[in-house]
Design a protein around this motif. Structure first.
Motif, PDB file in Angstrom:
ATOM      1  N   LEU A 150       0.830  -1.216   0.000  1.00 61.77           N
ATOM      2  CA  LEU A 150       0.000   0.000   0.000  1.00 61.77           C
ATOM      3  C   LEU A 150       0.865   1.268   0.000  1.00 61.77           C
ATOM      4  CD1 LEU A 150      -2.802  -1.270   2.382  1.00 61.77           C
ATOM      5  CD2 LEU A 150      -3.109  -0.576  -0.010  1.00 61.77           C
ATOM      6  N   ALA A 151       1.984   1.221   0.709  1.00 59.33           N
ATOM      7  CA  ALA A 151       2.910   2.366   0.689  1.00 59.33           C
ATOM      8  C   ALA A 151       3.447   2.543  -0.729  1.00 59.33           C
ATOM      9  CB  ALA A 151       4.042   2.145   1.692  1.00 59.33           C
ATOM     10  N   ASN A 152       3.746   1.426  -1.367  1.00 61.17           N
ATOM     11  CA  ASN A 152       4.251   1.438  -2.725  1.00 61.17           C
ATOM     12  C   ASN A 152       3.224   1.995  -3.711  1.00 61.17           C
ATOM     13  OD1 ASN A 152       6.387   0.858  -4.489  1.00 61.17           O
ATOM     14  ND2 ASN A 152       5.309  -0.980  -5.187  1.00 61.17           N
ATOM     15  N   ALA A 153       1.949   1.754  -3.430  1.00 63.05           N
ATOM     16  CA  ALA A 153       0.880   2.293  -4.283  1.00 63.05           C
ATOM     17  C   ALA A 153       0.701   3.794  -4.054  1.00 63.05           C
ATOM     18  CB  ALA A 153      -0.427   1.552  -4.011  1.00 63.05           C
ATOM     19  N   GLY A 154       1.269   4.311  -2.955  1.00 60.08           N
ATOM     20  CA  GLY A 154       1.206   5.749  -2.715  1.00 60.08           C
ATOM     21  C   GLY A 154       0.547   6.169  -1.415  1.00 60.08           C
ATOM     22  N   ALA A 155       0.162   5.204  -0.576  1.00 58.10           N
ATOM     23  CA  ALA A 155      -0.478   5.574   0.702  1.00 58.10           C
ATOM     24  C   ALA A 155       0.466   6.438   1.532  1.00 58.10           C
ATOM     25  CB  ALA A 155      -0.867   4.315   1.475  1.00 58.10           C
ATOM     26  N   ASP A 156      -0.077   7.488   2.134  1.00 59.34           N
ATOM     27  CA  ASP A 156       0.736   8.413   2.921  1.00 59.34           C
ATOM     28  C   ASP A 156       0.946   7.921   4.345  1.00 59.34           C
ATOM     29  OD1 ASP A 156       0.958  10.692   0.991  1.00 59.34           O
ATOM     30  OD2 ASP A 156      -1.228  10.583   1.149  1.00 59.34           O
ATOM     31  N   ILE A 157      -0.050   7.210   4.881  1.00 55.60           N
ATOM     32  CA  ILE A 157       0.016   6.709   6.259  1.00 55.60           C
ATOM     33  C   ILE A 157      -0.528   5.285   6.258  1.00 55.60           C
ATOM     34  CG2 ILE A 157      -0.892   6.986   8.623  1.00 55.60           C
ATOM     35  CD1 ILE A 157      -1.028   9.967   8.200  1.00 55.60           C
ATOM     36  N   ILE A 158       0.111   4.413   7.036  1.00 54.52           N
ATOM     37  CA  ILE A 158      -0.317   3.017   7.161  1.00 54.52           C
ATOM     38  C   ILE A 158      -0.998   2.848   8.522  1.00 54.52           C
ATOM     39  CG2 ILE A 158       0.565   0.645   7.393  1.00 54.52           C
ATOM     40  CD1 ILE A 158       0.645   1.816   4.505  1.00 54.52           C
ATOM     41  N   ALA A 159      -2.233   2.302   8.493  1.00 53.85           N
ATOM     42  CA  ALA A 159      -3.029   2.239   9.724  1.00 53.85           C
ATOM     43  C   ALA A 159      -3.490   0.811  10.031  1.00 53.85           C
ATOM     44  CB  ALA A 159      -4.232   3.170   9.599  1.00 53.85           C
ATOM     45  N   PRO A 160      -2.682   0.064  10.790  1.00 55.55           N
ATOM     46  CA  PRO A 160      -3.061  -1.316  11.123  1.00 55.55           C
ATOM     47  C   PRO A 160      -4.203  -1.372  12.141  1.00 55.55           C
ATOM     48  CG  PRO A 160      -0.944  -0.760  12.152  1.00 55.55           C
ATOM     49  CD  PRO A 160      -1.326   0.411  11.291  1.00 55.55           C
ATOM     50  N   SER A 161      -5.263  -2.146  11.788  1.00 58.49           N
ATOM     51  CA  SER A 161      -6.457  -2.213  12.636  1.00 58.49           C
ATOM     52  C   SER A 161      -6.747  -3.633  13.112  1.00 58.49           C
ATOM     53  CB  SER A 161      -7.677  -1.695  11.867  1.00 58.49           C
ATOM     54  OG  SER A 161      -7.994  -2.540  10.780  1.00 58.49           O
ATOM     55  N   ASP A 162      -5.785  -4.525  12.935  1.00 58.75           N
ATOM     56  CA  ASP A 162      -6.013  -5.964  13.160  1.00 58.75           C
ATOM     57  C   ASP A 162      -5.943  -6.408  14.608  1.00 58.75           C
ATOM     58  OD1 ASP A 162      -3.185  -5.078  12.349  1.00 58.75           O
ATOM     59  OD2 ASP A 162      -2.907  -6.827  13.651  1.00 58.75           O
ATOM     60  N   MET A 163      -5.146  -5.702  15.425  1.00 62.31           N
ATOM     61  CA  MET A 163      -4.949  -6.033  16.840  1.00 62.31           C
ATOM     62  C   MET A 163      -4.138  -7.301  17.100  1.00 62.31           C
ATOM     63  SD  MET A 163      -5.800  -3.534  18.731  1.00 62.31           S
ATOM     64  CE  MET A 163      -6.096  -4.053  20.428  1.00 62.31           C
ATOM     65  N   MET A 164      -3.288  -7.701  16.143  1.00 61.13           N
ATOM     66  CA  MET A 164      -2.311  -8.748  16.453  1.00 61.13           C
ATOM     67  C   MET A 164      -1.197  -8.119  17.297  1.00 61.13           C
ATOM     68  SD  MET A 164      -3.539 -11.409  15.025  1.00 61.13           S
ATOM     69  CE  MET A 164      -5.250 -10.918  14.774  1.00 61.13           C
ATOM     70  N   ASP A 165      -0.632  -8.882  18.232  1.00 61.78           N
ATOM     71  CA  ASP A 165       0.495  -8.370  19.017  1.00 61.78           C
ATOM     72  C   ASP A 165       1.723  -8.249  18.114  1.00 61.78           C
ATOM     73  OD1 ASP A 165      -0.868  -8.218  21.462  1.00 61.78           O
ATOM     74  OD2 ASP A 165      -0.574 -10.369  21.804  1.00 61.78           O
ATOM     75  N   GLY A 166       2.466  -7.177  18.296  1.00 58.54           N
ATOM     76  CA  GLY A 166       3.732  -7.024  17.574  1.00 58.54           C
ATOM     77  C   GLY A 166       3.611  -6.535  16.145  1.00 58.54           C
ATOM     78  N   ARG A 167       2.397  -6.164  15.735  1.00 60.26           N
ATOM     79  CA  ARG A 167       2.273  -5.820  14.313  1.00 60.26           C
ATOM     80  C   ARG A 167       2.888  -4.477  13.987  1.00 60.26           C
ATOM     81  NH1 ARG A 167      -1.839  -2.739  17.105  1.00 60.26           N
ATOM     82  NH2 ARG A 167      -3.574  -2.325  15.696  1.00 60.26           N
ATOM     83  N   VAL A 168       2.898  -3.549  14.923  1.00 53.85           N
ATOM     84  CA  VAL A 168       3.490  -2.243  14.609  1.00 53.85           C
ATOM     85  C   VAL A 168       4.993  -2.404  14.341  1.00 53.85           C
ATOM     86  CG1 VAL A 168       4.000   0.075  15.463  1.00 53.85           C
ATOM     87  CG2 VAL A 168       1.725  -0.894  15.800  1.00 53.85           C
ATOM     88  N   ALA A 169       5.654  -3.198  15.180  1.00 53.43           N
ATOM     89  CA  ALA A 169       7.097  -3.423  14.979  1.00 53.43           C
ATOM     90  C   ALA A 169       7.352  -4.118  13.641  1.00 53.43           C
ATOM     91  CB  ALA A 169       7.672  -4.256  16.124  1.00 53.43           C
ATOM     92  N   ALA A 170       6.538  -5.128  13.336  1.00 50.88           N
ATOM     93  CA  ALA A 170       6.732  -5.871  12.084  1.00 50.88           C
ATOM     94  C   ALA A 170       6.520  -4.961  10.879  1.00 50.88           C
ATOM     95  CB  ALA A 170       5.773  -7.060  12.036  1.00 50.88           C
ATOM     96  N   ILE A 171       5.501  -4.129  10.952  1.00 51.24           N
ATOM     97  CA  ILE A 171       5.195  -3.214   9.845  1.00 51.24           C
ATOM     98  C   ILE A 171       6.279  -2.139   9.718  1.00 51.24           C
ATOM     99  CG2 ILE A 171       3.591  -1.382   9.127  1.00 51.24           C
ATOM    100  CD1 ILE A 171       1.315  -3.240  10.220  1.00 51.24           C
ATOM    101  N   ARG A 172       6.688  -1.590  10.856  1.00 55.25           N
ATOM    102  CA  ARG A 172       7.727  -0.544  10.837  1.00 55.25           C
ATOM    103  C   ARG A 172       9.004  -1.070  10.185  1.00 55.25           C
ATOM    104  NH1 ARG A 172       7.120   4.172  10.130  1.00 55.25           N
ATOM    105  NH2 ARG A 172       8.514   3.585   8.483  1.00 55.25           N
ATOM    106  N   LYS A 173       9.387  -2.281  10.575  1.00 58.03           N
ATOM    107  CA  LYS A 173      10.610  -2.888  10.052  1.00 58.03           C
ATOM    108  C   LYS A 173      10.489  -3.100   8.538  1.00 58.03           C
ATOM    109  CE  LYS A 173      13.690  -6.806  11.063  1.00 58.03           C
ATOM    110  NZ  LYS A 173      13.390  -7.894  10.102  1.00 58.03           N
TER     111      LYS A 173
END
Ligand code: PBG
Ligand code: ZN
Length: 322
Positions: A150-173
């Motif tokens: 989605l970032a590659n498609a041009g999204a300005d901000i990524i907003a994870p709404s899934d509530m899995m533990d550790g997803r922010v770190a995984a996405i950031r990396k």
């Protein structure tokens, strides 16, 4: 006796002592896009909300542009759903196509991409399912892949709404490793398992086919735990944190505001919207007054950013007041 009424005696006095104002720039409008052509389909449970095909997305984008609000939050509804939600991280998926289209037509429009699998999975859960259980760590790479796509498609901000533990770190990396080190993450940090989401699930066709979301979304009774969720997302690299829903959780919006010096979003969710619309359609309430009162309450509780289906109408009402 203190004469409080002195400062209430006329609107020109009231407005100079008013403590809370809503900026149009703090409002974010959710947009639903589906596969197909020539579609502008009303969502039955959300009067005034539509699902668009990409070729008609321009109609709502023009409204967002002229309302001059902060931006939009995009949700895609694919035709094909499977166990692993593969359309979610397909570079030619419906959401990616929509983001690309928006950025080509309106390069300056802020596009926030919701990241979750539930609209894309055949079972409607927000993660990978094995034997009826939602498997946290197997979901993380898929969310990371979806975010990069989605970032590659041009999204300005990524907003994870899934509530899995550790997803922010995984996405950031994953974002950092793929050249998107400057793309912010807005985390749905304190997201509760709420009855207020049902109109959305109707709109996005994302209701779980078995069970519910209580093994990953938060128990509505837990305020202290909400602070821990937010703290963890900040530690994992979130740039903006969120409390969701908004109105039934204003105590937590206030607590988060007092505790964390971070940009704070609140999501005025679908059920909150539809209840207002239903009562207004019955002539039981004054819609404009109620909407502005609700949005002011969310702002007063401490939210910087309000995600709301009322955004376009509220923008008009804010203009009228000026
Ligand atoms: C996807 C998602 C949901 C909402 C935002 N992202 C639904 C859910 O968690 O079931 C709810 C939004 C709303 O009700 O307006 N995970
Ligand atoms: Zn989901």
């Amino acid at each position: 006796m203190k004469r409080f009424r002195r400062l209430r005696s006329a609107e020109n006095i009231r407005r100079i002592v008013r403590e809370t104002h809503i900026d149009k720039s703090s409002l974010i409008y959710p947009v639903f896009v589906e596969e197909g052509e020539n579609i502008k389909k009303p969502v039955d449970s959300m009067p005034g909300v539509f699902r668009y095909s990409v070729d008609r997305l321009g109609e709502i984008l023009a409204e967002i542009r002229s309302a001059n609000i902060g931006g939009l939050l995009i949700f895609g509804i694919p035709k094909h759903k499977d166990e692993l939600g593969s359309c979610a991280y397909d570079d030619n998926g419906i959401t990616q196509q929509a983001v690309r289209y928006i950025k080509s037509e309106y390069p300056e429009m802020l596009v926030i991409a919701d990241v979750c699998l539930c609209e894309y999975t055949s079972h409607g859960h927000c993660g990978v399912v094995h034997n009826g259980r939602i498997i946290n760590d197997e979901t993380l790479p898929l969310l990371a892949k979806m975010s990069v796509s989605l970032a590659n498609a041009g999204a300005d901000i990524i907003a994870p709404s899934d509530m899995m533990d550790g997803r922010v770190a995984a996405i950031r990396k994953a974002l950092d490793e793929n050249g998107f080190g400057d793309t912010p993450v807005m985390a749905y940090s304190a997201k509760f398992a709420s009855g207020y989401y049902s109109p959305f699930r109707d709109a996005a066709e994302s209701a779980p086919s078995f069970g519910d979301r209580r093994t990953y979304q938060m128990d509505c009774a837990n305020g202290r735990e909400a602070m821990l969720e937010i703290e963890e997302d900040i530690a994992e690299g979130a740039d903006i944190v969120m409390v969701k829903p908004a109105l039934a959780y204003l105590d937590l919006v206030r607590a988060a505001r007092d505790r964390f010096d971070m940009p704070l979003a609140a999501y005025n969710v679908s059920g909150e919207y539809s209840m207002v619309k239903a009562a207004a359609q019955n002539g039981w309430i004054d819609e404009k007054r109620i909407v502005m009162e609700n949005l002011t309450a969310i702002k007063r509780a401490g939210a910087d950013i309000i995600i709301t289906y009322h955004a376009l109408e509220a923008a008009r009402w804010i203009d009228e007041e000026k």
